[in-house]
Write a protein that holds these residues in place. Structure first.
Motif, PDB file in Angstrom:
ATOM      1  N   UNK A   1      -0.277 -12.633  -8.309  1.00  0.00           N
ATOM      2  CA  UNK A   1      -0.442 -12.066  -6.973  1.00  0.00           C
ATOM      3  C   UNK A   1       0.025 -10.620  -6.980  1.00  0.00           C
ATOM      4  N   UNK A   2      -0.459  -9.801  -6.040  1.00  0.00           N
ATOM      5  CA  UNK A   2      -0.086  -8.380  -6.037  1.00  0.00           C
ATOM      6  C   UNK A   2       1.412  -8.166  -6.135  1.00  0.00           C
ATOM      7  N   UNK A   3       1.774  -7.234  -6.997  1.00  0.00           N
ATOM      8  CA  UNK A   3       3.172  -6.913  -7.252  1.00  0.00           C
ATOM      9  C   UNK A   3       3.366  -5.403  -7.207  1.00  0.00           C
ATOM     10  N   UNK A   4       4.554  -4.991  -6.820  1.00  0.00           N
ATOM     11  CA  UNK A   4       4.987  -3.625  -7.029  1.00  0.00           C
ATOM     12  C   UNK A   4       5.827  -3.636  -8.300  1.00  0.00           C
TER      13      UNK A   4
ATOM     14  N   UNK B   1       7.080   2.082  -0.072  1.00  0.00           N
ATOM     15  CA  UNK B   1       5.714   1.590   0.097  1.00  0.00           C
ATOM     16  C   UNK B   1       5.579   0.898   1.448  1.00  0.00           C
ATOM     17  N   UNK B   2       4.336   0.608   1.816  1.00  0.00           N
ATOM     18  CA  UNK B   2       4.051  -0.137   3.032  1.00  0.00           C
ATOM     19  C   UNK B   2       3.886  -1.605   2.708  1.00  0.00           C
ATOM     20  N   UNK B   3       4.424  -2.459   3.569  1.00  0.00           N
ATOM     21  CA  UNK B   3       4.203  -3.907   3.481  1.00  0.00           C
ATOM     22  C   UNK B   3       3.577  -4.376   4.786  1.00  0.00           C
ATOM     23  N   UNK B   4       2.439  -5.055   4.668  1.00  0.00           N
ATOM     24  CA  UNK B   4       1.793  -5.687   5.814  1.00  0.00           C
ATOM     25  C   UNK B   4       1.919  -7.189   5.641  1.00  0.00           C
TER      26      UNK B   4
ATOM     27  N   UNK C   1       0.842  -1.199   0.000  1.00  0.00           N
ATOM     28  CA  UNK C   1       0.000   0.000   0.000  1.00  0.00           C
ATOM     29  C   UNK C   1       0.879   1.251   0.000  1.00  0.00           C
ATOM     30  N   UNK C   2       0.223   2.389  -0.278  1.00  0.00           N
ATOM     31  CA  UNK C   2       0.813   3.716  -0.136  1.00  0.00           C
ATOM     32  C   UNK C   2       2.156   3.840  -0.857  1.00  0.00           C
ATOM     33  N   UNK C   3       2.201   3.373  -2.069  1.00  0.00           N
ATOM     34  CA  UNK C   3       3.393   3.513  -2.902  1.00  0.00           C
ATOM     35  C   UNK C   3       3.623   4.984  -3.224  1.00  0.00           C
ATOM     36  N   UNK C   4       4.866   5.436  -3.077  1.00  0.00           N
ATOM     37  CA  UNK C   4       5.174   6.830  -3.384  1.00  0.00           C
ATOM     38  C   UNK C   4       6.658   7.000  -3.649  1.00  0.00           C
ATOM     39  N   UNK C   5       6.988   8.030  -4.410  1.00  0.00           N
ATOM     40  CA  UNK C   5       8.390   8.346  -4.653  1.00  0.00           C
ATOM     41  C   UNK C   5       8.949   9.108  -3.463  1.00  0.00           C
ATOM     42  N   UNK C   6      10.245   8.934  -3.245  1.00  0.00           N
ATOM     43  CA  UNK C   6      10.930   9.657  -2.187  1.00  0.00           C
ATOM     44  C   UNK C   6      12.166  10.324  -2.736  1.00  0.00           C
ATOM     45  N   UNK C   7      13.003  10.846  -1.850  1.00  0.00           N
ATOM     46  CA  UNK C   7      14.157  11.586  -2.328  1.00  0.00           C
ATOM     47  C   UNK C   7      15.248  10.680  -2.883  1.00  0.00           C
ATOM     48  N   UNK C   8      15.156   9.385  -2.656  1.00  0.00           N
ATOM     49  CA  UNK C   8      16.186   8.507  -3.200  1.00  0.00           C
ATOM     50  C   UNK C   8      15.637   7.138  -3.590  1.00  0.00           C
TER      51      UNK C   8
ATOM     52  N   UNK D   1       0.891  -0.808  -7.966  1.00  0.00           N
ATOM     53  CA  UNK D   1       0.634  -2.080  -7.287  1.00  0.00           C
ATOM     54  C   UNK D   1      -0.454  -2.773  -8.083  1.00  0.00           C
ATOM     55  N   UNK D   2      -0.075  -3.830  -8.811  1.00  0.00           N
ATOM     56  CA  UNK D   2      -1.004  -4.484  -9.722  1.00  0.00           C
ATOM     57  C   UNK D   2      -1.106  -5.975  -9.472  1.00  0.00           C
TER      58      UNK D   2
END
Length: 600
Positions: free
Chosen positions: A319-322, A34-37, A23-30, A312-313
């Motif tokens: 199965x769900x992948x990033x 994302x979050x993994x549960x 969840x919550x995939x996003x770009x960062x400064x480097x 995230x597809x």
């Protein structure tokens, strides 16, 4: 993972371990974050980073559960700025410097929708008195100041060139019913001024504001009946492109990103049409170009950089992948960064669904996804589990669900129903369940079950219904009347809409009030079939006391239900550390009913 080589029962442990959630995939400064549960690790949530040449690694401190309780369902629970991870824990906003792998509590409270601005962090802070948009300085000794306050709800603080945009909705509404988009003059470390409402109102939901590379403010509105993209150039609002589909997800959580901008200004959008998602690119001239991908389900977390979009597809066999999709060429290249798979399932055959459309007496159609028993012949007949999704604004999705495969690998068919009120069919369809909850949703699920019985697919006396949360309410009402169902499983179920409207977190009270008025409370005296009740004792959305009371009433009437209370588990049983116990109890429940029927 290779699929289709062997047929074997999916074990409980494998089904749980393979149910990793991204969840919550996003770009960062480097890199990408994302979050993994991970249910097999106790259901805790970590922040994971991926960088080219390095791969992925956890960057949140070991043992720290990154989770936001803002608006009950959370969202936007982390951000990365200047080499520092800012994240939300159970009791406030934290800062984690990677060099020492420690977390520091910055501000107590309930936070979400963390967004990095110019030298500061913006966030939503919720209290019992309402919401605030706050700014936190990215300094050694952070200072917090309030920018906007509301007795209702706020979301999506998005800084732009000299502007701040945000969303707001009343405590008497849900954001998918009536959500406003506001903008105001703003500079970093300053205050907002001259606030103006751009879109949204009592009959319009305007969500997901985002500043484009052209300096315009983009957002998604359902003013046409579908959530579609619009832009404001500082003078007027205009449609970006008309699409007969939902270009935003129903906003249960903060921080969704259903679209983004490529470096050439084109807009990339995840579109939901019924149970399917697809990715499209909107060209500068408004032409909509579909992107060919191996995914039929895409979460509302697109992270766009340059010519690539990370997403995230998943699909019925994936199965769900990033993954990262390079859109520089007409033939997109897909690179998978992370897979929610488990070695114990390598080579396992899965059941893939077919779409079923059942016409109701009113003339409208109900769509369902039918998963036959794994490896079944074309003329299969089997026990059937009809699943009523939660929400009830959620929808059935075309993605690999190992907990469904747990049952199909044991000879059951699993059927997901997009009953009235589901998302993916436009605003009118979504709103039509208001005042009819427990009636039309039950009728839709029953109609699908009756169709499968008439077609010879379902075994008479072996058709079950299960649901979670709002779907649990549907399941219980389905066995509180004559119908095709032999038993029900209700997970984290709502029992009494009137009482629920008083105990539910404030975010959802308006929803509870709009839904009720249909079937009313689940009355124990009306229940006609065996029931399994699964509930977490720490559930704050649907309190366990209501389920305990229903169980006691059923027992006093000689219809003692099976009850599985999960200590210290919240509303999301499927992603908790006790998910395996819940699956085993559900399977045993159906087998017990089938055995009793065979012995009669």
């Amino acid at each position: 993972m290779r699929l289709g080589d062997r047929i074997a029962e999916v074990s409980v442990d494998d089904a749980v371990r393979a149910s990793v959630s991204y969840d919550q995939l996003r770009t960062g400064d480097d890199g990408l974050f994302w979050l993994e549960t991970r249910p097999d690790a106790g259901g805790g949530t970590t922040v994971t980073r991926w960088r080219p040449g390095e791969g992925k690694r956890d960057v949140s401190p070991v043992g720290f559960d990154v989770a936001s309780g803002v608006h009950a369902y959370g969202g936007g629970s982390f951000a990365v700025a200047e080499g520092t991870l800012w994240c939300v824990g159970g009791d406030g906003l934290y800062r984690s410097r990677r060099r020492d792998d420690q977390v520091e509590l910055i501000v107590p409270g309930c936070f979400g929708d963390l967004t990095v601005g110019d030298g500061e962090l913006l966030a939503v802070r919720e209290s019992g008195q309402g919401d605030e948009l706050v700014a936190v300085s990215l300094t050694a000794a952070p200072k917090v100041r309030t920018l906007v306050s509301s007795l209702g709800f706020l979301g999506a603080p998005r800084p732009g060139p000299g502007w701040l945009a945000w969303t707001a909705w009343s405590e008497r509404a849900m954001p998918w019913d009536a959500c406003e988009l506001w903008v105001a003059f703003y500079s970093s470390r300053g205050q907002v001024g001259g606030a103006v409402r751009l879109a949204g109102g009592p009959e319009e939901s305007a969500v997901e504001p985002r500043w484009g590379p052209d300096g315009a403010l983009y957002f998604v509105s359902d003013r046409s009946g579908w959530w579609n993209p619009y832009r404001w150039d500082g003078h007027r609002v205009e449609a970006v492109a008309p699409i007969a589909g939902e270009c935003a997800a129903e906003p249960w959580e903060l921080g969704y990103a259903s679209y983004g901008f490529l470096d050439d200004g084109r807009v990339v959008v995840a579109v939901q049409e019924g149970p399917r998602h697809r990715l499209v690119v909107i060209e500068a001239d408004g032409i909509i170009r579909p992107v060919d991908l191996p995914y039929t389900s895409i979460k509302p977390y697109l992270a766009v950089r340059g010519t690539t979009v990370a997403l995230i597809g998943s699909s019925p066999t994936v199965a769900p992948q990033v993954a990262i999709v390079d859109l520089a060429d007409a033939d997109p290249q897909v690179e998978v960064l992370a897979r929610s798979e488990h070695a114990g399932l390598d080579g396992a055959r899965v059941s893939t669904p077919t779409e079923l459309r059942v016409r109701m007496a009113s003339g409208r159609e109900v769509l369902a996804l039918v998963y036959p028993p794994t490896g079944a012949a074309a003329d299969w007949q089997a026990p059937v589990i009809v699943r009523a999704h939660p929400g009830p604004t959620a929808s059935c999705l075309l993605r690999l669900d190992w907990q469904a495969q747990f049952f199909t690998s044991r000879g059951f068919a699993v059927v997901d129903v997009d009953y009235l009120g589901s998302t993916g069919y436009g605003r009118v369809f979504r709103e039509s369940l208001y005042g009819r909850w427990g009636l039309d949703d039950v009728d839709d699920c029953a109609a699908v079950a009756v169709h499968l019985l008439s077609a010879g697919r379902a075994v008479p006396g072996q058709v079950f219904i299960r649901g979670a949360s709002a779907g649990g309410y549907t399941a219980l009402h389905a066995v509180a009347q004559d119908g095709p169902f032999a038993a029900a499983t209700a997970v984290s179920a709502i029992v009494d809409p009137d009482r629920w409207a008083q105990t539910v977190p404030r975010f959802q009270r308006a929803h509870a009030k709009r839904l009720r008025g249909g079937a009313g409370r689940v009355r124990a005296a009306a229940v006609q079939r065996p029931v399994l009740l699964i509930h977490g004792t720490a559930d704050e959305v649907a309190v366990v006391e209501d389920v305990r009371e229903l169980a006691d009433e059923l027992t006093s009437l000689g219809m003692a239900p099976e009850v599985l209370l999960l200590a210290d588990v919240g509303h999301y049983v499927a992603s908790s550390r006790r998910a395996g116990a819940a699956l085993e109890a559900e399977l045993a429940h159906y087998r017990s009913v089938m055995a009793d029927a065979a012995n009669d």
